[in-house]
Motif scaffolding. Structure first.
Motif, PDB file in Angstrom:
ATOM      1  N   LEU A   1      43.039  37.772  44.260  1.00  0.00           N
ATOM      2  CA  LEU A   1      43.292  38.601  43.218  1.00  0.00           C
ATOM      3  C   LEU A   1      42.024  38.911  42.448  1.00  0.00           C
ATOM      4  O   LEU A   1      41.273  37.882  42.411  1.00  0.00           O
ATOM      5  CB  LEU A   1      44.439  38.219  42.146  1.00  0.00           C
ATOM      6  CG  LEU A   1      45.915  38.434  42.658  1.00  0.00           C
ATOM      7  CD1 LEU A   1      47.037  37.709  42.124  1.00  0.00           C
ATOM      8  CD2 LEU A   1      46.150  39.927  42.740  1.00  0.00           C
ATOM      9  N   THR A   2      41.462  39.998  41.832  1.00  0.00           N
ATOM     10  CA  THR A   2      40.266  40.170  41.510  1.00  0.00           C
ATOM     11  C   THR A   2      40.251  40.382  39.862  1.00  0.00           C
ATOM     12  O   THR A   2      39.038  40.705  39.253  1.00  0.00           O
ATOM     13  CB  THR A   2      39.651  41.298  41.965  1.00  0.00           C
ATOM     14  OG1 THR A   2      40.355  42.508  41.648  1.00  0.00           O
ATOM     15  CG2 THR A   2      39.403  41.405  43.479  1.00  0.00           C
TER      16      THR A   2
ATOM     17  N   LEU B   1      32.099  40.658  38.856  1.00  0.00           N
ATOM     18  CA  LEU B   1      31.319  39.618  38.139  1.00  0.00           C
ATOM     19  C   LEU B   1      31.896  39.170  36.938  1.00  0.00           C
ATOM     20  O   LEU B   1      31.828  38.229  36.556  1.00  0.00           O
ATOM     21  CB  LEU B   1      29.732  40.016  37.974  1.00  0.00           C
ATOM     22  CG  LEU B   1      29.126  40.347  39.179  1.00  0.00           C
ATOM     23  CD1 LEU B   1      27.564  40.826  38.667  1.00  0.00           C
ATOM     24  CD2 LEU B   1      29.190  39.043  40.259  1.00  0.00           C
ATOM     25  N   LEU B   2      32.790  40.140  36.460  1.00  0.00           N
ATOM     26  CA  LEU B   2      33.610  39.713  34.913  1.00  0.00           C
ATOM     27  C   LEU B   2      34.871  38.848  35.255  1.00  0.00           C
ATOM     28  O   LEU B   2      35.501  38.976  36.341  1.00  0.00           O
ATOM     29  CB  LEU B   2      33.872  41.038  34.418  1.00  0.00           C
ATOM     30  CG  LEU B   2      32.711  41.828  34.182  1.00  0.00           C
ATOM     31  CD1 LEU B   2      32.991  43.218  33.407  1.00  0.00           C
ATOM     32  CD2 LEU B   2      31.599  41.420  33.355  1.00  0.00           C
TER      33      LEU B   2
ATOM     34  N   HIS C   1      32.377  38.025  47.183  1.00  0.00           N
ATOM     35  CA  HIS C   1      32.272  37.334  45.845  1.00  0.00           C
ATOM     36  C   HIS C   1      33.024  36.046  46.134  1.00  0.00           C
ATOM     37  O   HIS C   1      32.687  35.158  45.334  1.00  0.00           O
ATOM     38  CB  HIS C   1      33.117  38.361  44.751  1.00  0.00           C
ATOM     39  CG  HIS C   1      33.316  37.829  43.335  1.00  0.00           C
ATOM     40  ND1 HIS C   1      32.245  37.444  42.618  1.00  0.00           N
ATOM     41  CD2 HIS C   1      34.118  36.931  42.736  1.00  0.00           C
ATOM     42  CE1 HIS C   1      32.487  36.913  41.713  1.00  0.00           C
ATOM     43  NE2 HIS C   1      33.723  36.491  41.578  1.00  0.00           N
ATOM     44  N   PHE C   2      34.123  35.849  46.938  1.00  0.00           N
ATOM     45  CA  PHE C   2      34.813  34.664  47.164  1.00  0.00           C
ATOM     46  C   PHE C   2      34.359  34.151  48.305  1.00  0.00           C
ATOM     47  O   PHE C   2      35.128  33.066  48.754  1.00  0.00           O
ATOM     48  CB  PHE C   2      36.366  35.142  46.967  1.00  0.00           C
ATOM     49  CG  PHE C   2      37.011  35.557  45.923  1.00  0.00           C
ATOM     50  CD1 PHE C   2      37.078  34.723  44.680  1.00  0.00           C
ATOM     51  CD2 PHE C   2      37.183  36.929  45.581  1.00  0.00           C
ATOM     52  CE1 PHE C   2      37.847  35.160  43.465  1.00  0.00           C
ATOM     53  CE2 PHE C   2      37.699  37.456  44.415  1.00  0.00           C
ATOM     54  CZ  PHE C   2      37.910  36.578  43.366  1.00  0.00           C
ATOM     55  N   ASP C   3      33.428  34.409  48.903  1.00  0.00           N
ATOM     56  CA  ASP C   3      32.796  33.673  50.080  1.00  0.00           C
ATOM     57  C   ASP C   3      33.847  33.679  51.044  1.00  0.00           C
ATOM     58  O   ASP C   3      33.975  32.866  51.876  1.00  0.00           O
ATOM     59  CB  ASP C   3      32.410  32.340  49.706  1.00  0.00           C
ATOM     60  CG  ASP C   3      31.439  31.771  50.810  1.00  0.00           C
ATOM     61  OD1 ASP C   3      30.540  32.675  51.786  1.00  0.00           O
ATOM     62  OD2 ASP C   3      31.356  30.581  51.234  1.00  0.00           O
TER      63      ASP C   3
ATOM     64  N   ARG D   1      39.273  48.644  37.257  1.00  0.00           N
ATOM     65  CA  ARG D   1      38.499  48.988  36.329  1.00  0.00           C
ATOM     66  C   ARG D   1      37.291  49.873  36.767  1.00  0.00           C
ATOM     67  O   ARG D   1      36.913  50.842  36.292  1.00  0.00           O
ATOM     68  CB  ARG D   1      37.715  47.685  35.669  1.00  0.00           C
ATOM     69  CG  ARG D   1      38.729  46.933  34.899  1.00  0.00           C
ATOM     70  CD  ARG D   1      38.189  46.155  33.850  1.00  0.00           C
ATOM     71  NE  ARG D   1      37.166  45.017  34.518  1.00  0.00           N
ATOM     72  CZ  ARG D   1      37.646  43.995  35.330  1.00  0.00           C
ATOM     73  NH1 ARG D   1      38.948  43.485  35.182  1.00  0.00           N
ATOM     74  NH2 ARG D   1      36.840  43.222  35.893  1.00  0.00           N
ATOM     75  N   ALA D   2      37.053  49.625  37.978  1.00  0.00           N
ATOM     76  CA  ALA D   2      35.904  50.140  38.834  1.00  0.00           C
ATOM     77  C   ALA D   2      36.297  51.672  39.154  1.00  0.00           C
ATOM     78  O   ALA D   2      35.654  52.583  39.138  1.00  0.00           O
ATOM     79  CB  ALA D   2      35.463  49.354  40.043  1.00  0.00           C
TER      80      ALA D   2
END
Ligand SMILES: [Mg+2]
Length: 229
Positions: free
Chosen positions: A16-17, A85-86, A130-132, A23-24
């Protein structure tokens, strides 16, 4: 020899982001159609990015013609690189047991891992890098490939064959997802469906729409591996 192609959904299933995707997309709509909350009230879970953008554009009275589609996708990707990144709102994390499950499946010579997701491929990559987690997946079908999610599993199977990752029939494909749309796309293709209740739907709801196997989450690695077969 690979005898199982295991296809994961992304949002609500792997990660989950914290709302980064929404938002994007809102920012992309703001850039191009001048509406900052175009996605408010539009259902996102389990749907492809093209369908979501089509609904958002319709809402502000715009037709999603080819040029606008591609501009919205481009702007979305630009904004997603920042938004991921937020800290965001709500849960921003890898779902329970996912790393362990992917490590264990990666070790198995009979299993190939892929993605079947409504995310555009670049969005999928940004979220998973982002989470590898991007490194685990060798093929996939994405929101760029079709607006109808039910078309995606056959595309993933074809890509796996073309990339010499796996040459399997639909009955040897397992689709893992958190929404009725994931279960439906597995069923449409003749694949096995596994529901996981880490997104917006409960285990009972996933069972009710026909998921063959349902987990509340994938923290029991052994049970999950047994379900894969
Ligand atoms: Mg999902």
């Amino acid at each position: 020899m690979v005898t199982r192609l295991v296809l994961f959904d992304i949002d609500g299933t792997l990660v989950l982001t914290g709302g980064a995707g929404m938002r994007a997309m809102n920012r992309a709509c703001e850039d191009l159609v001048g509406h900052g909350n175009a996605l408010d009230g539009i259902q996102l879970a389990g749907r492809t990015d093209w369908i979501i953008l089509q609904d958002a554009a319709a809402r502000v009275g715009r037709e999603l013609h080819r040029d606008l589609r591609h501009e919205l996708r481009t702007r979305y990707v630009v904004h997603l690189r920042e938004e991921i990144l937020l800290p965001g709102r709500g849960i921003k994390a890898v779902m329970p047991g996912i790393r362990e499950a992917l490590d264990a499946l990666s070790e198995r010579p009979d299993v190939a891992l892929g993605l079947v997701t409504g995310n555009f491929i670049e969005g999928a990559r940004i979220k998973l890098e982002h989470f590898d987690l991007w490194k685990y997946f060798r093929c996939g079908a994405y929101g760029d490939d079709a607006s109808d999610r039910n078309a995606l599993v056959p595309i993933a199977i074809r890509r796996a064959r073309e990339a010499r990752v796996a040459d399997v029939s639909p009955a040897c494909v397992v689709v893992i997802g958190d929404t009725p749309h994931d279960i439906a796309c597995a069923q449409a293709a003749g694949a096995v469906s596994i529901g996981v209740a880490t997104g917006h739907y409960t285990a009972d709801q996933l069972r009710a729409c026909g998921a063959e196997i349902v987990f509340s989450d994938l923290s029991d690695t052994e049970a999950f591996l047994r379900a894969i077969g």
